[in-house]
Design an enzyme around this catalytic site. Structure first.
Site, PDB file in Angstrom:
ATOM      1  N   GLY A  78      -9.927   1.606   0.441  1.00 61.52           N
ATOM      2  CA  GLY A  78      -9.452   1.110   1.729  1.00 61.52           C
ATOM      3  C   GLY A  78      -8.279   1.923   2.265  1.00 61.52           C
ATOM      4  O   GLY A  78      -8.202   2.226   3.459  1.00 61.52           O
ATOM      5  N   ASN A 158      -4.787 -10.097   5.349  1.00 63.40           N
ATOM      6  CA  ASN A 158      -4.864 -10.224   3.889  1.00 63.40           C
ATOM      7  C   ASN A 158      -3.899 -11.239   3.288  1.00 63.40           C
ATOM      8  O   ASN A 158      -4.160 -11.795   2.241  1.00 63.40           O
ATOM      9  CB  ASN A 158      -4.656  -8.855   3.230  1.00 63.40           C
ATOM     10  CG  ASN A 158      -3.433  -8.132   3.736  1.00 63.40           C
ATOM     11  OD1 ASN A 158      -3.343  -7.788   4.920  1.00 63.40           O
ATOM     12  ND2 ASN A 158      -2.471  -7.931   2.873  1.00 63.40           N
ATOM     13  N   HIS A 208     -13.449  -2.711  -4.270  1.00 58.99           N
ATOM     14  CA  HIS A 208     -12.939  -3.595  -5.340  1.00 58.99           C
ATOM     15  C   HIS A 208     -12.509  -4.971  -4.838  1.00 58.99           C
ATOM     16  O   HIS A 208     -12.143  -5.830  -5.641  1.00 58.99           O
ATOM     17  CB  HIS A 208     -11.812  -2.914  -6.132  1.00 58.99           C
ATOM     18  CG  HIS A 208     -10.492  -2.824  -5.441  1.00 58.99           C
ATOM     19  ND1 HIS A 208      -9.463  -3.695  -5.697  1.00 58.99           N
ATOM     20  CD2 HIS A 208     -10.020  -1.982  -4.510  1.00 58.99           C
ATOM     21  CE1 HIS A 208      -8.408  -3.366  -4.954  1.00 58.99           C
ATOM     22  NE2 HIS A 208      -8.730  -2.332  -4.215  1.00 58.99           N
ATOM     23  N   THR A 244     -16.306  16.171  -4.485  1.00 58.91           N
ATOM     24  CA  THR A 244     -17.526  15.717  -5.152  1.00 58.91           C
ATOM     25  C   THR A 244     -17.571  14.196  -5.166  1.00 58.91           C
ATOM     26  O   THR A 244     -16.593  13.549  -5.532  1.00 58.91           O
ATOM     27  CB  THR A 244     -17.572  16.270  -6.594  1.00 58.91           C
ATOM     28  OG1 THR A 244     -17.545  17.685  -6.524  1.00 58.91           O
ATOM     29  CG2 THR A 244     -18.826  15.802  -7.320  1.00 58.91           C
ATOM     30  N   CYS A 332       8.738  -8.591  -4.659  1.00 59.74           N
ATOM     31  CA  CYS A 332       9.715  -8.414  -5.725  1.00 59.74           C
ATOM     32  C   CYS A 332       9.351  -7.193  -6.551  1.00 59.74           C
ATOM     33  O   CYS A 332      10.209  -6.512  -7.096  1.00 59.74           O
ATOM     34  CB  CYS A 332       9.725  -9.651  -6.614  1.00 59.74           C
ATOM     35  SG  CYS A 332      10.813  -9.559  -8.011  1.00 59.74           S
TER      36      CYS A 332
HETATM   37  C1  LIG Z   1      -6.589  -4.097  -0.440  1.00 57.90           C
HETATM   38  C2  LIG Z   1      -6.459  -3.757   1.000  1.00 57.90           C
HETATM   39  C3  LIG Z   1      -6.390  -2.420   1.436  1.00 57.90           C
HETATM   40  C4  LIG Z   1      -6.352  -1.266   0.476  1.00 57.90           C
HETATM   41  O1  LIG Z   1      -7.587  -1.025  -0.141  1.00 57.90           O
HETATM   42  P1  LIG Z   1      -7.636  -0.157  -1.507  1.00 57.90           P
HETATM   43  O2  LIG Z   1      -9.093   0.037  -1.742  1.00 57.90           O
HETATM   44  O3  LIG Z   1      -6.976  -0.998  -2.550  1.00 57.90           O
HETATM   45  O4  LIG Z   1      -6.920   1.111  -1.243  1.00 57.90           O
HETATM   46  C5  LIG Z   1      -6.314  -2.171   2.783  1.00 57.90           C
HETATM   47  N1  LIG Z   1      -6.313  -3.174   3.667  1.00 57.90           N
HETATM   48  C6  LIG Z   1      -6.376  -4.463   3.307  1.00 57.90           C
HETATM   49  C7  LIG Z   1      -6.399  -5.529   4.342  1.00 57.90           C
HETATM   50  C8  LIG Z   1      -6.450  -4.805   1.959  1.00 57.90           C
HETATM   51  O5  LIG Z   1      -6.500  -6.089   1.598  1.00 57.90           O
END
Ligand SMILES: *Cc1c(COP(=O)(O)O)cnc(C)c1O
Length: 396
Positions: A78, A158, A208, A244, A332
């Site tokens: 992400g 999030n 993930h 790759t 924290c």
């Molecule tokens: C977890 C998250 C990301 C980052 O994704 P990764 O695959 O951990 O780099 C970006 N945006 C939001 C809203 C997320 O919850």
């Protein structure tokens, strides 16, 4: 987990941080680590086998958001997808304008990318949200200027779970000839997404967070949208992302998307019920608690509350001892104990923001898990409040 002397149950409620790889996904990935190890660029059977596996995964990812397979680029996750979308568009359209729009409540992968571009000389408007964490499309419209080239507003928040009006924001962007990116890492697989119907030009996904492996993600790039690549190297991923391909990771991500799509309506309903049971139970059993985020326009798996007069961190430690994993709104871990930028943008005081707790539900959670949390949380709060120097009677 030796620090859980009193835990009668293990309840993982931090699915917004990460999720376990589900068994079907792991099984799909395993052959691609050793037996089917080919490089997808190679011109021989080993290579074709890898190439085919990637193409198959690309179709599954595309299908989850109703995109075409050739509109999906695989990345390392992400964070990279957000960076590629934002920097890639900013650089590709620099000659068209210098103004970018985002919101104050984005994930750091988006927020810090815009801040970096600001230091490079781009003009960035950070639009505010209301007390529910909702971005007003009209506020976005008013921020648009003649030289605006990109708008990025997330889909599912999030921390507090608010679902943003991305379809409306996308329509406004399109009306003004501005590209629209959305970080949909938290909403993908939880809320139906149709990139065409929702007027989205670029969309970020991460594996993930939806029971796939870590270190793989994707960026949806609408046909015709041009990006400046952020990695230089080979001609992988239509020359937009060199390197790759992570074949096992991509295969696992594809399978996770296929399963998420098949299970979405039912799993969404199930999580919503558990979510509402947890929210209602907390509000009923614990005094001086507020629900953060929108009560209705909310991700099915998110519960975020502020427990007044307490520090989220100390509640977390006590919950962990009882076998319950959650998270709090103060970072924290970064050593600063700065409250979350999201909660502050919503107008919470520092004190209330510090008392925030996030429970992020997922596939493994059951009704019994929620009962358990509702049994162990109230006594923890009562105990901590009895020791707290601040409180309703202390004048603080
Ligand atoms: C977890 C998250 C990301 C980052 O994704 P990764 O695959 O951990 O780099 C970006 N945006 C939001 C809203 C997320 O919850």
């Amino acid at each position: 987990m030796s620090s859980q002397p009193n835990a009668r149950r293990q309840v993982y409620l931090d699915h917004s941080a990460t999720t376990p790889v589900r068994p079907e996904v792991l099984a799909a990935m395993l052959p691609y680590f050793a037996g089917k190890f080919g490089n997808a660029s190679s011109v021989h059977s080993w290579g074709y086998e890898a190439r085919e596996a990637i193409n198959d995964a690309r179709e599954k990812v595309a299908s989850l958001i109703e995109a075409a397979p050739n509109e999906i680029l695989f990345t390392s996750g992400g964070t990279e997808s957000d960076n590629l979308a934002i920097r890639g568009v900013a650089r590709a359209r620099k000659s068209k304008g210098n103004h970018l729009i985002t919101s104050q409540i984005e994930h750091h992968a988006v927020l810090h990318t815009f801040e970096a571009l600001q230091k490079e000389g781009f003009d960035v408007t950070f639009v505010p949200c209301d007390k529910y964490g909702l971005i007003d499309p009209d506020g976005v419209r008013k921020a648009i200027r003649k030289d605006t080239i990109l708008i990025s507003v997330m889909h599912g928040q999030n921390e507090v779970g608010t679902i943003e009006p991305v379809k409306e924001i996308g329509a406004i962007a399109r009306e003004h000839g501005v590209l629209f990116h959305t970080d949909a890492v938290q909403s993908v697989g939880k809320v139906p997404i149709n990139v065409n119907d929702m007027n989205i030009d670029l969309l970020t996904l991460s594996s993930h967070k939806i029971y796939g492996p870590k270190g793989v993600g994707a960026l949806y790039v609408k046909r015709g949208v041009r990006l400046t690549p952020q990695l230089t190297g080979g001609a992988h991923e239509r020359r937009m992302r060199a390197g790759t391909e992570n074949v096992p990771g991509i295969v696992g991500f594809g399978e996770a998307c296929r399963l998420a799509k098949a299970e979405l309506p039912e799993e969404s309903r199930r999580l919503t019920k558990l979510r509402d049971k947890l929210i209602e139970g907390i509000l009923r059993q614990i005094p001086d608690v507020i629900l953060n985020g929108h009560p209705v326009l909310r991700l099915p798996h998110n519960v975020n509350v502020s427990i007044k007069y307490l520090e989220g961190e100390s509640i977390l430690l006590n919950l962990d001892r009882m076998g319950v994993a959650a998270s709090s709104g103060s970072a924290c871990t970064s050593g600063s104990l700065e409250p979350s930028h999201v909660l502050l943008a919503m107008g919470l005081t520092h004190e209330t923001a510090h008392g925030s707790l996030r429970f992020a539900l997922g596939m493994s959670n059951t009704e019994e898990d929620i009962d358990y949390v509702l049994e162990v949380l109230p006594p923890i709060v009562e105990k901590l409040r009895a020791m707290s120097p601040i409180g309703p009677g202390s004048g603080l």
